[in-house]
Write a protein that holds these residues in place. Structure first.
Motif, PDB file in Angstrom:
ATOM      1  N   GLU A   1       0.659  -1.172   0.014  1.00 10.49           N
ATOM      2  CA  GLU A   1      -0.013  -0.252  -0.019  1.00 10.49           C
ATOM      3  C   GLU A   1       0.523   1.191  -0.332  1.00 10.49           C
ATOM      4  O   GLU A   1       0.295   2.614  -0.687  1.00 10.49           O
ATOM      5  CB  GLU A   1      -0.990  -0.258   1.194  1.00 10.49           C
ATOM      6  CG  GLU A   1      -1.927  -1.342   1.127  1.00 10.49           C
ATOM      7  CD  GLU A   1      -2.948  -1.064   2.162  1.00 10.49           C
ATOM      8  OE1 GLU A   1      -3.069  -0.060   2.988  1.00 10.49           O
ATOM      9  OE2 GLU A   1      -4.342  -2.084   2.274  1.00 10.49           O
ATOM     10  N   LEU A   2       2.109   1.243   0.710  1.00  6.24           N
ATOM     11  CA  LEU A   2       2.942   2.583   0.697  1.00  6.24           C
ATOM     12  C   LEU A   2       3.413   2.244  -0.684  1.00  6.24           C
ATOM     13  O   LEU A   2       3.681   3.910  -1.195  1.00  6.24           O
ATOM     14  CB  LEU A   2       4.095   1.897   1.072  1.00  6.24           C
ATOM     15  CG  LEU A   2       5.463   2.883   1.209  1.00  6.24           C
ATOM     16  CD1 LEU A   2       5.063   3.854   1.632  1.00  6.24           C
ATOM     17  CD2 LEU A   2       6.740   2.375   1.628  1.00  6.24           C
ATOM     18  N   ILE A   3       3.419   1.272  -1.329  1.00  9.91           N
ATOM     19  CA  ILE A   3       3.758   1.563  -3.243  1.00  9.91           C
ATOM     20  C   ILE A   3       2.621   2.223  -4.013  1.00  9.91           C
ATOM     21  O   ILE A   3       2.678   3.071  -4.735  1.00  9.91           O
ATOM     22  CB  ILE A   3       4.482   0.617  -3.942  1.00  9.91           C
ATOM     23  CG1 ILE A   3       5.565   0.157  -2.741  1.00  9.91           C
ATOM     24  CG2 ILE A   3       4.337   0.330  -5.417  1.00  9.91           C
ATOM     25  CD1 ILE A   3       6.537   1.189  -3.244  1.00  9.91           C
ATOM     26  N   PHE A   4       1.966   1.800  -3.905  1.00  9.02           N
ATOM     27  CA  PHE A   4      -0.389   2.259  -4.538  1.00  9.02           C
ATOM     28  C   PHE A   4       0.126   3.033  -4.012  1.00  9.02           C
ATOM     29  O   PHE A   4      -1.016   4.251  -5.075  1.00  9.02           O
ATOM     30  CB  PHE A   4      -0.394   0.678  -4.514  1.00  9.02           C
ATOM     31  CG  PHE A   4      -0.457  -0.685  -5.358  1.00  9.02           C
ATOM     32  CD1 PHE A   4       0.442  -0.618  -6.547  1.00  9.02           C
ATOM     33  CD2 PHE A   4      -0.065  -1.730  -4.399  1.00  9.02           C
ATOM     34  CE1 PHE A   4       0.871  -1.348  -7.734  1.00  9.02           C
ATOM     35  CE2 PHE A   4       0.161  -2.836  -5.625  1.00  9.02           C
ATOM     36  CZ  PHE A   4       1.061  -2.559  -6.113  1.00  9.02           C
ATOM     37  N   PHE A   5      -0.618   3.257  -3.233  1.00  6.63           N
ATOM     38  CA  PHE A   5      -0.623   4.766  -2.263  1.00  6.63           C
ATOM     39  C   PHE A   5      -0.425   6.071  -2.752  1.00  6.63           C
ATOM     40  O   PHE A   5      -0.723   6.834  -1.738  1.00  6.63           O
ATOM     41  CB  PHE A   5      -1.613   4.001  -1.033  1.00  6.63           C
ATOM     42  CG  PHE A   5      -3.312   3.417  -1.313  1.00  6.63           C
ATOM     43  CD1 PHE A   5      -4.127   3.770  -2.254  1.00  6.63           C
ATOM     44  CD2 PHE A   5      -3.059   2.138  -1.975  1.00  6.63           C
ATOM     45  CE1 PHE A   5      -5.289   2.544  -2.563  1.00  6.63           C
ATOM     46  CE2 PHE A   5      -4.007   1.184  -1.603  1.00  6.63           C
ATOM     47  CZ  PHE A   5      -4.771   1.861  -2.446  1.00  6.63           C
ATOM     48  N   ILE A   6       1.242   6.022  -2.068  1.00  8.33           N
ATOM     49  CA  ILE A   6       1.900   7.355  -1.740  1.00  8.33           C
ATOM     50  C   ILE A   6       2.860   7.511  -2.576  1.00  8.33           C
ATOM     51  O   ILE A   6       2.979   8.512  -3.118  1.00  8.33           O
ATOM     52  CB  ILE A   6       2.889   6.762  -0.205  1.00  8.33           C
ATOM     53  CG1 ILE A   6       1.913   6.217   0.769  1.00  8.33           C
ATOM     54  CG2 ILE A   6       3.996   7.708  -0.016  1.00  8.33           C
ATOM     55  CD1 ILE A   6       1.249   7.297   1.532  1.00  8.33           C
ATOM     56  N   PHE A   7       3.475   6.740  -3.830  1.00  6.52           N
ATOM     57  CA  PHE A   7       4.705   7.067  -4.445  1.00  6.52           C
ATOM     58  C   PHE A   7       4.031   6.447  -5.694  1.00  6.52           C
ATOM     59  O   PHE A   7       4.410   6.792  -6.639  1.00  6.52           O
ATOM     60  CB  PHE A   7       6.047   5.488  -4.358  1.00  6.52           C
ATOM     61  CG  PHE A   7       6.987   5.736  -3.055  1.00  6.52           C
ATOM     62  CD1 PHE A   7       8.086   6.249  -3.395  1.00  6.52           C
ATOM     63  CD2 PHE A   7       5.880   5.024  -2.170  1.00  6.52           C
ATOM     64  CE1 PHE A   7       8.549   6.486  -2.490  1.00  6.52           C
ATOM     65  CE2 PHE A   7       7.477   4.872  -0.619  1.00  6.52           C
ATOM     66  CZ  PHE A   7       8.270   5.866  -1.000  1.00  6.52           C
ATOM     67  N   LEU A   8       3.005   5.404  -6.321  1.00 12.12           N
ATOM     68  CA  LEU A   8       3.057   5.376  -7.698  1.00 12.12           C
ATOM     69  C   LEU A   8       2.083   6.867  -8.056  1.00 12.12           C
ATOM     70  O   LEU A   8       2.106   7.083  -9.081  1.00 12.12           O
ATOM     71  CB  LEU A   8       2.084   3.997  -7.556  1.00 12.12           C
ATOM     72  CG  LEU A   8       1.600   4.111  -9.068  1.00 12.12           C
ATOM     73  CD1 LEU A   8       2.851   3.475  -9.744  1.00 12.12           C
ATOM     74  CD2 LEU A   8       0.822   2.396  -8.904  1.00 12.12           C
TER      75      LEU A   8
ATOM     76  N   LEU B   1      -2.455  17.414  -3.637  1.00 13.92           N
ATOM     77  CA  LEU B   1      -3.582  16.440  -3.848  1.00 13.92           C
ATOM     78  C   LEU B   1      -4.026  16.145  -4.757  1.00 13.92           C
ATOM     79  O   LEU B   1      -4.652  14.801  -4.851  1.00 13.92           O
ATOM     80  CB  LEU B   1      -5.040  17.347  -2.450  1.00 13.92           C
ATOM     81  CG  LEU B   1      -4.245  17.948  -1.335  1.00 13.92           C
ATOM     82  CD1 LEU B   1      -5.503  19.112  -1.067  1.00 13.92           C
ATOM     83  CD2 LEU B   1      -4.426  16.798  -0.598  1.00 13.92           C
ATOM     84  N   THR B   2      -3.896  16.286  -5.890  1.00 16.80           N
ATOM     85  CA  THR B   2      -4.451  15.917  -6.976  1.00 16.80           C
ATOM     86  C   THR B   2      -5.154  14.456  -8.022  1.00 16.80           C
ATOM     87  O   THR B   2      -5.617  14.080  -7.307  1.00 16.80           O
ATOM     88  CB  THR B   2      -4.878  16.178  -8.381  1.00 16.80           C
ATOM     89  OG1 THR B   2      -4.854  17.805  -8.190  1.00 16.80           O
ATOM     90  CG2 THR B   2      -5.687  16.371  -9.829  1.00 16.80           C
ATOM     91  N   PRO B   3      -3.391  13.569  -7.609  1.00 13.63           N
ATOM     92  CA  PRO B   3      -3.355  12.720  -7.766  1.00 13.63           C
ATOM     93  C   PRO B   3      -3.564  11.165  -7.524  1.00 13.63           C
ATOM     94  O   PRO B   3      -4.200  10.593  -6.986  1.00 13.63           O
ATOM     95  CB  PRO B   3      -1.829  12.592  -8.224  1.00 13.63           C
ATOM     96  CG  PRO B   3      -1.479  13.648  -7.858  1.00 13.63           C
ATOM     97  CD  PRO B   3      -2.285  13.946  -7.760  1.00 13.63           C
TER      98      PRO B   3
ATOM     99  N   TYR C   1      -6.460   8.988  -7.943  1.00 10.44           N
ATOM    100  CA  TYR C   1      -5.645   7.638  -7.670  1.00 10.44           C
ATOM    101  C   TYR C   1      -6.968   6.720  -6.154  1.00 10.44           C
ATOM    102  O   TYR C   1      -8.250   5.502  -6.019  1.00 10.44           O
ATOM    103  CB  TYR C   1      -4.925   7.612  -7.250  1.00 10.44           C
ATOM    104  CG  TYR C   1      -4.445   5.711  -6.809  1.00 10.44           C
ATOM    105  CD1 TYR C   1      -3.501   4.813  -7.748  1.00 10.44           C
ATOM    106  CD2 TYR C   1      -4.534   4.801  -5.858  1.00 10.44           C
ATOM    107  CE1 TYR C   1      -3.442   3.699  -8.327  1.00 10.44           C
ATOM    108  CE2 TYR C   1      -4.058   3.654  -5.408  1.00 10.44           C
ATOM    109  CZ  TYR C   1      -3.325   3.267  -6.938  1.00 10.44           C
ATOM    110  OH  TYR C   1      -3.569   2.173  -7.113  1.00 10.44           O
ATOM    111  N   LEU C   2      -7.671   7.587  -4.939  1.00  9.15           N
ATOM    112  CA  LEU C   2      -8.166   6.336  -4.066  1.00  9.15           C
ATOM    113  C   LEU C   2     -10.081   6.473  -4.349  1.00  9.15           C
ATOM    114  O   LEU C   2     -10.582   5.822  -4.151  1.00  9.15           O
ATOM    115  CB  LEU C   2      -7.811   7.771  -2.690  1.00  9.15           C
ATOM    116  CG  LEU C   2      -6.874   7.634  -1.793  1.00  9.15           C
ATOM    117  CD1 LEU C   2      -7.210   8.328  -1.293  1.00  9.15           C
ATOM    118  CD2 LEU C   2      -6.458   6.087  -1.557  1.00  9.15           C
ATOM    119  N   ALA C   3     -10.666   7.611  -5.098  1.00 12.36           N
ATOM    120  CA  ALA C   3     -12.191   7.561  -5.887  1.00 12.36           C
ATOM    121  C   ALA C   3     -12.119   6.490  -6.716  1.00 12.36           C
ATOM    122  O   ALA C   3     -12.877   5.870  -6.434  1.00 12.36           O
ATOM    123  CB  ALA C   3     -11.913   8.987  -6.493  1.00 12.36           C
TER     124      ALA C   3
END
Length: 524
Positions: free
Chosen positions: A54-61, A221-223, A227-229
């Motif tokens: 999740e660190l990669i998919f939600f923070i870095f990517l 904030l945008t990305p 991504y979360l939406a």
């Protein structure tokens, strides 16, 4: 966390030193960072690093994809859309299918569904690795545009295959019509969500009372929001971020001020520089955690499987590259293609050889659950993790270190860049100067005779046409010069639309110069 703070601080310093060393010896920095992380992981007393997917998919990517979408040229992506989509979807699927067949046949305990899980994980090439390597070699802009466009989409296609393969492993069945509906929603839903939220953010930038700092904060904030939406409604977060980034990038001059554009460029370059350095260092540091899970399979056997899968990936991508070119050459007899020039045998090889794998593959492997829904352990999870690491390491070392050599040996500029970029840039500047001079004489004709400042401005642009620059401008004619900057932007945007063969990076460089010119007016 605080106990290990000196270690993480030292890690950042090591990353900076290694990137400087990579620039010095002209080696792609991902190669050095992975090797350094691997070496550091064997030091006694080093904290155990466990990468959370999740660190990669939600923070870095999200920010890395968003920044890449801002950098890439939509015009070039559209021009080379067939070859880009072929590599981003068809070649990724062929790679995943090849790995699935080989794994199922040669690796004990691997079903076809498990093979597709592994294939989906290791099929997408890493954009950062290729980009870092291409910095040190002269490569035609067309080729780099294809690679940039592919890199924006291949993560989405591989993660879609990964989801379907995981469902097949968990349920031991694959229902085609359900998969087709799910696939369509992930692709079209992701794009639609990205465009919708991107449009809302564009309006927020334009109509809310923002300044440069607030614009940058909104862009950060945008990305994450997009991504979360998208992921929340089970569509593709990757495609949502990419489509939003392309929309905003293509309209940046409509809703952002010159100051916001200049400052955000520096902020985003620095942010992505740090994120890229960290993720490749983390790959190397995670090796002890990965090897610890190898229990049933010996280390040498697991390495052998990793070498086999790496070989399959390299060969399948090269064969697919030649196949894509052959299909294009056949198709041009029936439909209009973007370019009718014969790429020969060199270009497909280079496209095929740029297949280094990176952090998305490792994050996907780490996201495999330890247990299935029925309580049984996920089959071959630890071996999949180890093979993924070997594939990343070998592709970075073999392809990453040899790609600059092949690019230098294989001359591609004569095929794709018949006009050198510096000549095209100089020609554009002269055309722009002629337009400005004509605009001045037409719209300010009555003021030129008795106005020394305006006469000086006309002389300035006459010197531009001759290649002589003089940046002096009178204080009382700032509004005229600002009007000229606005007209130049409009001319450049129209020129970019009309001339499909013109490299958009040349247009963007001139736009950047105009932003700097506009900011200079604040201090004159």
């Amino acid at each position: 966390m605080l106990d290990n703070f000196p270690f993480y601080l030292g890690l950042l310093i090591i990353i900076l030193l290694l990137i400087m060393l990579a620039n010095k010896i002209k080696v792609a920095y991902p190669v050095l960072l992975v090797l350094a992380g691997l070496a550091i992981s064997f030091f006694p007393g080093v904290p155990v690093i466990k990468i959370d997917p999740e660190l990669i998919f939600f923070i870095f990517l999200p920010p890395l994809l968003y920044e890449a979408a801002w950098t890439v040229s939509w015009k070039q992506m559209w021009r080379w859309r067939r070859i880009i989509t072929s590599f981003a979807f068809i070649v990724v699927f062929v790679s995943a299918f090849s790995v699935a067949i080989v794994a199922n046949y040669f690796i004990p305990g691997f079903s076809l569904a498990l093979g597709f899980v592994l294939g989906a994980i290791v099929s997408p090439p890493d954009a950062v690795s290729a980009g870092a390597i291409l910095k040190f070699v002269k490569v035609p802009k067309t080729l780099s545009s294809i690679l940039e466009g592919e890199s924006l989409l291949n993560d989405a296609s591989s993660l879609i295959i990964f989801r379907f393969a995981m469902i097949a492993v968990a349920t031991e069945q694959f229902i085609f019509y359900k998969a087709a509906i799910s696939f369509s929603w992930m692709v079209f839903g992701g794009v639609a969500i990205g465009l919708l939220i991107g449009w809302l953010f564009m309006k927020a930038h334009k109509y809310l009372p923002t300044d440069a700092n607030l614009d940058i904060f909104l862009s950060l904030l945008t990305p994450y929001i997009i991504y979360l939406a998208a992921e929340e409604v089970h569509s593709s977060g990757v495609l949502a971020v990419v489509s939003c980034g392309l929309l905003l990038s293509n309209n940046r001059h409509r809703f952002l001020s010159s100051k916001s554009r200049l400052q955000s460029l520096n902020v985003w370059e620095s942010l992505c520089f740090i994120l890229n350095g960290l993720v490749f260092m983390l790959i190397g540091l995670d090796l002890p955690e990965i090897t610890k899970g190898l229990e049933e399979t010996s280390l040498m056997t697991a390495i052998g499987y990793g070498v086999l899968i790496t070989f399959v990936l390299i060969i399948s991508r090269i064969i697919s590259s030649y196949g894509a070119v052959i299909v294009t050459l056949i198709a041009r007899n029936f439909i209009t293609v973007a370019d009718n020039r014969n790429p020969g045998y060199k270009t497909p090889f280079i496209l095929g050889w740029t297949g280094m794998r990176g952090v998305v593959s490792l994050a996907a492997a780490l996201s495999i659950p330890v247990y299935l829904n029925n309580g049984n352990g996920f089959p071959q999870r630890n071996l999949i993790l180890f093979i993924t690491f070997i594939v990343i390491l070998l592709t970075l070392l073999i392809q990453g270190l040899t790609l600059p050599y092949f690019i230098k040996k294989i001359k591609l500029n004569d095929i794709y860049d018949p006009v050198p970029r510096h000549e095209a840039a100089n020609h554009l500047k002269q055309e722009l100067a002629e337009f400005v001079l004509d605009y001045l004489k037409t719209n300010y004709e009555g003021q030129t005779e008795h106005n020394p400042s305006l006469q000086h401005l006309i002389q300035k642009w006459e010197q531009h046409i001759k290649g002589i620059d003089n940046e002096i401008i009178s204080q009382d004619h700032k509004h005229i010069y600002l009007d000229l900057i606005i007209q130049q932007r409009k001319w450049l945007i129209n020129k970019n639309k009309e001339d499909q063969t013109l490299d958009e990076s040349i247009i963007r460089r001139q736009m950047h110069y105009l932003d700097i010119e506009e900011e200079k007016l604040r201090y004159i």
